[in-house]
Design an enzyme around this catalytic site. Structure first.
Site, PDB file in Angstrom:
ATOM      1  N   HIS A   1       0.728  -1.008  -0.152  1.00  0.00           N
ATOM      2  CA  HIS A   1      -0.108  -0.087  -0.143  1.00  0.00           C
ATOM      3  C   HIS A   1       0.837   1.269  -0.008  1.00  0.00           C
ATOM      4  O   HIS A   1       0.559   2.144  -0.425  1.00  0.00           O
ATOM      5  CB  HIS A   1      -0.962   0.036   1.265  1.00  0.00           C
ATOM      6  CG  HIS A   1      -1.974  -1.052   1.364  1.00  0.00           C
ATOM      7  ND1 HIS A   1      -1.921  -2.305   1.805  1.00  0.00           N
ATOM      8  CD2 HIS A   1      -3.261  -1.088   0.680  1.00  0.00           C
ATOM      9  CE1 HIS A   1      -2.930  -3.212   1.657  1.00  0.00           C
ATOM     10  NE2 HIS A   1      -3.652  -2.350   1.174  1.00  0.00           N
TER      11      HIS A   1
ATOM     12  N   ASP B   1      -4.547  -6.388  -7.677  1.00  0.00           N
ATOM     13  CA  ASP B   1      -4.698  -5.631  -6.405  1.00  0.00           C
ATOM     14  C   ASP B   1      -5.096  -4.071  -6.779  1.00  0.00           C
ATOM     15  O   ASP B   1      -4.838  -3.699  -8.069  1.00  0.00           O
ATOM     16  CB  ASP B   1      -3.610  -5.782  -5.427  1.00  0.00           C
ATOM     17  CG  ASP B   1      -3.911  -5.462  -4.036  1.00  0.00           C
ATOM     18  OD1 ASP B   1      -4.949  -5.003  -3.752  1.00  0.00           O
ATOM     19  OD2 ASP B   1      -3.232  -5.879  -3.172  1.00  0.00           O
TER      20      ASP B   1
END
Length: 338
Positions: free
Chosen positions: A183, A253
């Site tokens: 992230h 993702d």
């Protein structure tokens, strides 16, 4: 009807006029919900109806509802589902009981999701928990070795599908060894291919008949020194499709994660060119969504067949008593030492 190879998030608890117009024009394959989109049972049920009405079909609606710290539906409105680590701990006590408990828990999750119109769960995590790695996986893993992860991951998939919810295994080919959170930055895993095949990749090979999988934004430098798996044809063709043998729908993702660079059009184009079937963009920021749309393509060919196979899972729901199931789950978990 031309459906786009993309899944989008949205900004709030209901669709804005701009979002309605955008989604109607782009026609994404599906949508994904986060905590910012959820206030209560009635509200989110209306929202899922509104999303499907916007595109004029029964579009898949996703959520990350693993249990533990990754849960978009939370108490007091929803059950506090256990983290995967609880089932990993139970495996050490009684393997068969751990399998049963995992299946029951995920059958309960499916029931909770279908009640509000959600029919795809971004679970189970098939990554290993590896000492010394970043804690982004941590207690989300079903074990530290492939065997429990395969068995408990299978039970999780079975429970979800019995309730008409399509599972997504993640993060293929394995995020557990990453020493950074994708992230926030791009992790690089330097270990040799042979070691990765025996460890990180093995659970995904054991679950390679899953209907869907989500990629890892990770560079495996012994296989591709430059590109993360999401955007690496070598990783997709040779490892995910070849060595692991996964032939289901392969989605990225979240494209907005900081592990990736470039414009959002470029991120999407590179991912599809590498062999991903579907793009995922989660944060609901319209400027980014427009960029992703510019990089996406129509859902056709083998990717469409894979998507349709995943959608068909929603058609069959086994009989189920949630109260009995929760009681049995608690009995199983009570076998854990205090």
């Amino acid at each position: 009807m031309t459906i786009a190879s993309v899944i989008y998030g949205l900004a709030g608890t209901k669709l804005s006029p701009d979002e309605k117009a955008f989604f109607r024009d782009i026609d994404p394959w599906g949508f994904i919900l986060f905590a910012r989109n959820i206030e209560g049972i009635n509200q989110v049920s209306r929202l899922t109806l509104e999303l499907r009405d916007c595109v004029g079909r029964d579009a898949p609606i996703l959520i990350d509802q693993e249990g533990g710290r990754v849960a978009r539906l939370r108490p007091p409105t929803w059950r506090a589902a256990p983290a995967a680590q609880r089932f990993a701990d139970l495996w050490q006590v009684d393997e068969e009981l751990a399998i049963e408990a995992t299946r029951i828990n995920h059958r309960l999750l499916a029931h909770e999701l279908r009640t509000i119109g959600v029919d795809v769960d971004c679970a189970p995590v098939a990554d290993l928990r590896i000492e010394g790695a970043d804690d982004i996986i941590g207690d989300r893993a079903f074990g530290t070795t492939p065997e429990p992860v395969i068995h408990l991951g299978r039970a999780a998939m079975d429970g979800l599908m019995a309730g008409g919810v399509a599972p997504i295994i993640k993060h293929i080919p394995g995020h557990g060894r990453a020493r950074a959170d994708s992230h926030l930055e791009l992790p690089v895993v330097p270990e040799e291919h042979g070691l990765l095949s025996e460890t990180d990749f093995a659970p995904f090979k054991g679950l390679n008949d899953a209907p869907m999988a989500m990629t890892a934004h990770i560079v495996y430098s012994d296989i591709d020194r430059d590109l993360p798996a999401t955007q690496s044809a070598d990783m997709v063709d040779k490892v995910v499709r070849g060595e692991i043998g996964f032939d289901g729908l392969l989605m990225t993702d979240d494209l907005s994660m900081k592990a990736l660079t470039g414009t959002f059009r470029e991120r999407g184009e590179l991912s599809l060119k590498a062999g991903c079937d579907m793009l995922l963009h989660c944060n609901g920021q319209m400027s980014e969504m427009i960029g992703v749309a510019e990089g996406t393509t129509a859902l056709t060919g083998r990717a469409l067949e894979r998507a349709e196979a995943a959608e068909r899972i929603r058609d069959v729901i086994e009989d189920f008593d949630p109260d009995d199931a929760e009681s049995r789950l608690n009995d199983c978990l009570d076998r854990l030492p205090a």
